[in-house]
Design an enzyme around this catalytic site. Sequence first.
Site, PDB file in Angstrom:
ATOM      1  N   LYS A   1       0.940  -1.292  -0.263  1.00 16.75           N
ATOM      2  CA  LYS A   1      -0.157   0.513  -0.078  1.00 16.75           C
ATOM      3  C   LYS A   1       0.807   1.109  -0.011  1.00 16.75           C
ATOM      4  O   LYS A   1       1.886   1.333   0.436  1.00 16.75           O
ATOM      5  CB  LYS A   1      -0.557  -0.270   1.767  1.00 16.75           C
ATOM      6  CG  LYS A   1      -1.957   1.256   1.647  1.00 16.75           C
ATOM      7  CD  LYS A   1      -3.003   0.465   1.058  1.00 16.75           C
ATOM      8  CE  LYS A   1      -4.355   1.531   0.369  1.00 16.75           C
ATOM      9  NZ  LYS A   1      -3.931   2.680  -0.263  1.00 16.75           N
TER      10      LYS A   1
ATOM     11  N   LYS B   1       4.962   2.546  -2.725  1.00 18.74           N
ATOM     12  CA  LYS B   1       4.985   3.842  -2.924  1.00 18.74           C
ATOM     13  C   LYS B   1       4.861   4.033  -4.808  1.00 18.74           C
ATOM     14  O   LYS B   1       5.401   3.173  -5.492  1.00 18.74           O
ATOM     15  CB  LYS B   1       5.866   4.759  -2.347  1.00 18.74           C
ATOM     16  CG  LYS B   1       4.921   6.167  -2.620  1.00 18.74           C
ATOM     17  CD  LYS B   1       4.255   6.541  -1.785  1.00 18.74           C
ATOM     18  CE  LYS B   1       3.958   8.137  -0.905  1.00 18.74           C
ATOM     19  NZ  LYS B   1       3.187   8.119   0.143  1.00 18.74           N
TER      20      LYS B   1
ATOM     21  N   THR C   1      -5.761  12.471   6.975  1.00 22.56           N
ATOM     22  CA  THR C   1      -4.160  12.430   7.911  1.00 22.56           C
ATOM     23  C   THR C   1      -4.242  14.020   8.277  1.00 22.56           C
ATOM     24  O   THR C   1      -3.540  13.398   9.461  1.00 22.56           O
ATOM     25  CB  THR C   1      -3.366  12.628   6.008  1.00 22.56           C
ATOM     26  OG1 THR C   1      -3.550  11.171   5.500  1.00 22.56           O
ATOM     27  CG2 THR C   1      -1.978  12.522   6.443  1.00 22.56           C
TER      28      THR C   1
ATOM     29  N   ASN D   1      -3.226  19.709   1.284  1.00 21.25           N
ATOM     30  CA  ASN D   1      -4.854  18.213   2.216  1.00 21.25           C
ATOM     31  C   ASN D   1      -4.803  18.449   3.539  1.00 21.25           C
ATOM     32  O   ASN D   1      -5.282  18.718   4.327  1.00 21.25           O
ATOM     33  CB  ASN D   1      -4.989  17.352   1.209  1.00 21.25           C
ATOM     34  CG  ASN D   1      -5.829  16.835   1.856  1.00 21.25           C
ATOM     35  OD1 ASN D   1      -7.260  17.348   2.501  1.00 21.25           O
ATOM     36  ND2 ASN D   1      -5.982  15.070   1.967  1.00 21.25           N
TER      37      ASN D   1
ATOM     38  N   SER E   1      -7.728   4.636   4.516  1.00 19.61           N
ATOM     39  CA  SER E   1      -7.600   3.536   3.455  1.00 19.61           C
ATOM     40  C   SER E   1      -7.911   2.273   3.056  1.00 19.61           C
ATOM     41  O   SER E   1      -8.497   1.879   2.750  1.00 19.61           O
ATOM     42  CB  SER E   1      -5.681   4.391   2.318  1.00 19.61           C
ATOM     43  OG  SER E   1      -5.653   4.922   2.247  1.00 19.61           O
TER      44      SER E   1
HETATM   45  N1  GLU Z   1      -0.392   8.678   0.412  1.00 20.87           N
HETATM   46  C1  GLU Z   1      -0.727   8.786   1.508  1.00 20.87           C
HETATM   47  C2  GLU Z   1       0.938   8.509   2.686  1.00 20.87           C
HETATM   48  O1  GLU Z   1       1.603   8.510   2.548  1.00 20.87           O
HETATM   49  C3  GLU Z   1      -1.656   7.399   2.166  1.00 20.87           C
HETATM   50  C4  GLU Z   1      -1.023   6.429   1.799  1.00 20.87           C
HETATM   51  C5  GLU Z   1      -2.447   5.192   1.552  1.00 20.87           C
HETATM   52  O2  GLU Z   1      -3.352   5.768   1.607  1.00 20.87           O
HETATM   53  O3  GLU Z   1      -2.312   3.773   0.883  1.00 20.87           O
HETATM   54  O4  GLU Z   1       0.794   7.785   3.749  1.00 20.87           O
END
Ligand code: GLU
Length: 484
Positions: A79, A115, A203, A242, A372
Site C-alpha cells: 500500500k 509508493k 491524514t 490537504n 484507506s
Molecule cells: N499517501 C499517503 C501516505 O503517505 C496515504 C497512503 C495510503 O492511503 O495508502 O501515507
Amino acid sequence: MSIAKSRPVVPLNEPTFRQSVDLMYNRAVALMDLPPGLEEKIRVCNATYTVRFGVRLRGKIQTFTGYRSVHSEHMEPVKGGIRFATSVNQDEVEALAALMTYKCALVETPFGGSKGGLCVDPRQYDEHEMEQITRRFAYELIKRDLINPSQNVPAPDMGTSEREMAWIADQYRRMNTTDINGNACVTGKPTNAGGIQGRTEATGRGVQYALKEFFRHPEDKAKAGLDGDLDGKTVIVQGLGNVGYHAAKFLQEEDGARVIGIIERDGALFNPAGLNVEAVHQWIAKHGGVTGYPDANHTAEGAAVLEEECDILIPAALEGVINLGNAHRIKAAMIIEAANGPITAGADDILREKGTVIVPDMYANAGGVTVSYFEWVKNLSHIRFGRMQRRQEESRHELIVRELERLDRYLGDAWSMSPDFKSKYLRGAGELELVRSGLDDTMRIAYQSMREVWHSRPDVTDLRTAAFIVAIGRVAASYRAKGL
Ligand code: GLU
C-alpha cells in the site's frame, strides 16, 4: 497537498532521502537483536518498476516517466500513495515506499509498503489532459498487477486527490470487468465512487489525534517542556495543502490552538495573535498563494518562519525541509512530521541533541493509510459501515431513554435529563463517526506502543527510534512466521 515554491536547499553533504531513511532505520536496528541477514532483507526495497509512456497531447506525443516501488511484501496487498510532481525520482519513491512499510506495521494496517510517482506538473494540464495521462499511467501499472485489490493498492499523495483515484478505479474496472472487488484496487476515491467518508481529511485528522494523545501524557509533554492541553499552544504549519490545512484547521477550531505562522510556496504569513486557517485557505484558493492576505505579516522568505519560536511546528509539505542547513536554528519545542521525511537524518541528530521532541512521520501521518484500510475493507465487504447495526443500536438506546423519561416524570423538579442528552444518545453511529472512532483508536494505540519503548529502554531516547523498533519488530515477526 501544495508544494513549497522551491525545494529547500539541502546541503550537498547530506545523504539522499532514501539514504536518510536507511540511516534512521540503521540507528534503530542497531538496538535490536535480529537474526543475521534479516536486517538487510527488511531494509532493502524489493523492486522498483520504471515506466516511460507517451500520450498524444496538443498535437504531439509527450513522454512521461513514472515509478511504482514495492519495498516489502511481508504482507499483501502492498500500500502507498501515487505522487504527481516534477521532482519525483526513483530515490524518492523508494524512500517513501520504505516509510509505508514501517508506517503500516506501526499502525497495524495489514499491508506491505509501496509508493508510486509520476514526473508531471499537474498545473500545466487541464482536467481532460490529466485524465488521459493518469489513465495511461494506471494502464501500465494495472497490466503488471502493480495496481490490484489483492496485490498493490495505491492512494492519493502530493499532487493527486480523489479525482485521480476515481479515474484509476475506473481504468482498473475497464480492464478487469469480472473482478467483483475491482473498487478495492485503489483507496481515497470520492464517496460517490466507492470511497469512504472522512478519507480526505484523514491524514490531517490523524495529526490532530496524534497530538491529542501526546498531550494526554504529562511525562511526554515535560520532555518537550510543555504542559496543559492544546488550548492556546502556538503552532506553525508549513504547507496548507490537504494535510496541513486539515490538521491546522482542526487544531484551531476544535482544540483552541493558536496558529501563528503559515508557510506556503509564495512565502509565509505570521501573526503572533493567531491566523484564521479557514480564511487563509480560502484566500489561497482564490489568489493562488498567501501574498496579499490581510491581518498578517507576509514575508517572501518562507523558510525563515520555520525558525520562529513556537510550541508545535508542523512540516506538512515536502521532504528535507529541516536539514543540516537550518536544524540548529529551529526553536520549536516539538515537531510533528505531517509530511513524509521532512527532517533529514543529519537534522534529526541535531534536534535530538537539542532535546526537541519529534513525533515521527511514520506515526504522525498514518491517518491517511488507516482510513484507506477502512475503505479497502468496505470495498471488499460491499457494505457501508454501520448499515446493519445503526437502527438496532438506536432502538436499544430508545429503551433506556424511555426509562429515564419515566424517572424524570417521577422525580419531578428534583432531577431532569440534560437538554440535548436524548438526541445525542439516540443517534446511532454512521460511517463518519465509525471512521473517526477507528482512527482515534488506531492513533492512540500506536502512540502507546511507541512510548512504551521510549520510556522503558534507556538506550532509546527519541520517539522515531522507538517507532522504528516497534515497526521493524512487527515486520521481522511476520518474516519469522513465514519461516524466513
Ligand atoms: N499517501 C499517503 C501516505 O503517505 C496515504 C497512503 C495510503 O492511503 O495508502 O501515507
